[in-house]
Design a protein around this motif. Structure first.
Motif, mmCIF file in Angstrom:
data_model
loop_
_atom_site.group_PDB
_atom_site.id
_atom_site.type_symbol
_atom_site.label_atom_id
_atom_site.label_comp_id
_atom_site.label_asym_id
_atom_site.label_seq_id
_atom_site.Cartn_x
_atom_site.Cartn_y
_atom_site.Cartn_z
ATOM 1 N N GLY A 9 0.819 -1.198 0.000
ATOM 2 C CA GLY A 9 0.000 0.000 0.000
ATOM 3 C C GLY A 9 0.853 1.249 0.000
ATOM 4 O O GLY A 9 2.054 1.212 0.256
ATOM 5 N N GLY A 10 0.216 2.358 -0.292
ATOM 6 C CA GLY A 10 0.929 3.615 -0.312
ATOM 7 C C GLY A 10 0.122 4.700 -0.964
ATOM 8 O O GLY A 10 -1.093 4.578 -1.147
ATOM 9 N N LEU A 11 0.800 5.761 -1.304
ATOM 10 C CA LEU A 11 0.188 6.923 -1.939
ATOM 11 C C LEU A 11 0.514 6.923 -3.416
ATOM 12 O O LEU A 11 1.673 6.767 -3.808
ATOM 13 C CB LEU A 11 0.696 8.203 -1.281
ATOM 14 C CG LEU A 11 0.235 9.524 -1.880
ATOM 15 C CD1 LEU A 11 -1.267 9.688 -1.727
ATOM 16 C CD2 LEU A 11 0.980 10.679 -1.222
ATOM 17 N N VAL A 12 -0.507 7.101 -4.232
ATOM 18 C CA VAL A 12 -0.327 7.123 -5.674
ATOM 19 C C VAL A 12 -1.281 8.147 -6.273
ATOM 20 O O VAL A 12 -2.360 8.398 -5.728
ATOM 21 C CB VAL A 12 -0.563 5.715 -6.274
ATOM 22 C CG1 VAL A 12 -2.008 5.274 -6.079
ATOM 23 C CG2 VAL A 12 -0.180 5.670 -7.738
ATOM 24 N N ALA A 14 -3.903 9.662 -9.094
ATOM 25 C CA ALA A 14 -4.961 9.114 -9.932
ATOM 26 C C ALA A 14 -4.407 8.730 -11.292
ATOM 27 O O ALA A 14 -3.618 9.467 -11.887
ATOM 28 C CB ALA A 14 -6.089 10.122 -10.079
ATOM 29 N N GLY A 15 -4.822 7.568 -11.765
ATOM 30 C CA GLY A 15 -4.326 7.041 -13.018
ATOM 31 C C GLY A 15 -3.113 6.155 -12.865
ATOM 32 O O GLY A 15 -2.723 5.472 -13.826
ATOM 33 N N GLY A 16 -2.535 6.147 -11.696
ATOM 34 C CA GLY A 16 -1.358 5.350 -11.445
ATOM 35 C C GLY A 16 -1.688 3.915 -11.089
ATOM 36 O O GLY A 16 -2.848 3.493 -11.106
ATOM 37 N N SER A 17 -0.652 3.179 -10.748
ATOM 38 C CA SER A 17 -0.789 1.762 -10.447
ATOM 39 C C SER A 17 -0.127 1.423 -9.126
ATOM 40 O O SER A 17 0.787 2.105 -8.669
ATOM 41 C CB SER A 17 -0.155 0.907 -11.558
ATOM 42 O OG SER A 17 -0.793 1.107 -12.799
ATOM 43 N N GLU A 89 -11.582 7.399 -5.540
ATOM 44 C CA GLU A 89 -12.561 6.591 -4.835
ATOM 45 C C GLU A 89 -12.059 5.198 -4.482
ATOM 46 O O GLU A 89 -12.731 4.458 -3.767
ATOM 47 C CB GLU A 89 -13.870 6.493 -5.626
ATOM 48 C CG GLU A 89 -13.683 6.145 -7.087
ATOM 49 C CD GLU A 89 -13.680 7.368 -7.988
ATOM 50 O OE1 GLU A 89 -14.376 7.349 -9.028
ATOM 51 O OE2 GLU A 89 -12.980 8.344 -7.650
ATOM 52 N N ASP A 90 -10.884 4.828 -4.988
ATOM 53 C CA ASP A 90 -10.262 3.576 -4.588
ATOM 54 C C ASP A 90 -9.559 3.693 -3.241
ATOM 55 O O ASP A 90 -9.098 2.683 -2.699
ATOM 56 C CB ASP A 90 -9.261 3.105 -5.636
ATOM 57 C CG ASP A 90 -9.913 2.736 -6.956
ATOM 58 O OD1 ASP A 90 -10.982 2.097 -6.937
ATOM 59 O OD2 ASP A 90 -9.341 3.082 -8.012
ATOM 60 N N VAL A 121 -4.249 2.322 1.086
ATOM 61 C CA VAL A 121 -4.059 2.790 -0.276
ATOM 62 C C VAL A 121 -4.716 4.158 -0.387
ATOM 63 O O VAL A 121 -5.907 4.304 -0.113
ATOM 64 C CB VAL A 121 -4.665 1.830 -1.316
ATOM 65 C CG1 VAL A 121 -4.620 2.440 -2.710
ATOM 66 C CG2 VAL A 121 -3.934 0.497 -1.285
ATOM 67 N N THR A 122 -3.939 5.138 -0.767
ATOM 68 C CA THR A 122 -4.448 6.491 -0.921
ATOM 69 C C THR A 122 -4.178 6.961 -2.343
ATOM 70 O O THR A 122 -3.026 6.958 -2.790
ATOM 71 C CB THR A 122 -3.794 7.455 0.077
ATOM 72 O OG1 THR A 122 -4.022 6.993 1.409
ATOM 73 C CG2 THR A 122 -4.377 8.851 -0.074
ATOM 74 N N VAL A 123 -5.228 7.351 -3.024
ATOM 75 C CA VAL A 123 -5.126 7.821 -4.401
ATOM 76 C C VAL A 123 -5.469 9.302 -4.408
ATOM 77 O O VAL A 123 -6.578 9.699 -4.047
ATOM 78 C CB VAL A 123 -6.057 7.051 -5.343
ATOM 79 C CG1 VAL A 123 -5.844 7.510 -6.782
ATOM 80 C CG2 VAL A 123 -5.819 5.555 -5.220
ATOM 81 N N SER A 124 -4.530 10.103 -4.821
ATOM 82 C CA SER A 124 -4.715 11.546 -4.835
ATOM 83 C C SER A 124 -5.070 12.021 -6.234
ATOM 84 O O SER A 124 -4.766 11.373 -7.236
ATOM 85 C CB SER A 124 -3.452 12.252 -4.346
ATOM 86 O OG SER A 124 -2.362 12.024 -5.233
#
Length: 125
Positions: A9-12, A14-17, A89-90, A121-124
């Motif tokens: 998990g981690g910070l990613v 938007a649009g990333g993997s 939203e993920d 998991v954090t999606v910015s």
């Protein structure tokens, strides 16, 4: 019985993997299916994906179909969740779970007997 440890998990953006891993130990021979669930603040834990520990069957929540892929490496007793095209939203805590019951599809929380501690998991945007 079965111990599960999530990682990846981690910070990613938007649009990333991101790829999550779930390492199983203990009496892994008893595992029938492995699943991924996620829980966002204020929401119930929801099904994401599942895979039979042997065999080819997989199942996905509608919200992640086409973006997430669940896979396994039996030699390593590890299940993966490849997450592509991530959306804000993920964002959630993602939990790995192991089901002993021979029931498919395994989409309900009650079907799983063992759970990991979760990985954020954090999606910015």
């Amino acid at each position: 019985q079965v111990q599960l440890v999530e990682s990846g998990g981690g910070l990613v953006q938007a649009g990333g993997s991101l790829r999550l891993s779930c390492a199983a130990s203990g009496r892994t021979f008893k595992i029938y299916a492995m699943g991924w669930f996620r829980q966002a603040p204020g929401k119930e834990r929801e099904f994401v994906a599942a895979i039979m520990y042997s065999g080819d069957n997989t199942d996905y929540a509608d919200s992640v179909k086409g973006r997430f892929t669940i896979s396994r490496d039996n030699a390593k007793n590890t299940v993966y969740l490849q997450m592509n095209s991530l959306k804000p939203e993920d964002t959630a805590v993602y939990y790995c779970a192991a089901a002993l019951d021979r029931y498919w599809p395994s989409t309900g929380r009650s079907l799983y007997d063992f759970w990991g501690q979760g990985t954020q998991v954090t999606v910015s945007s």
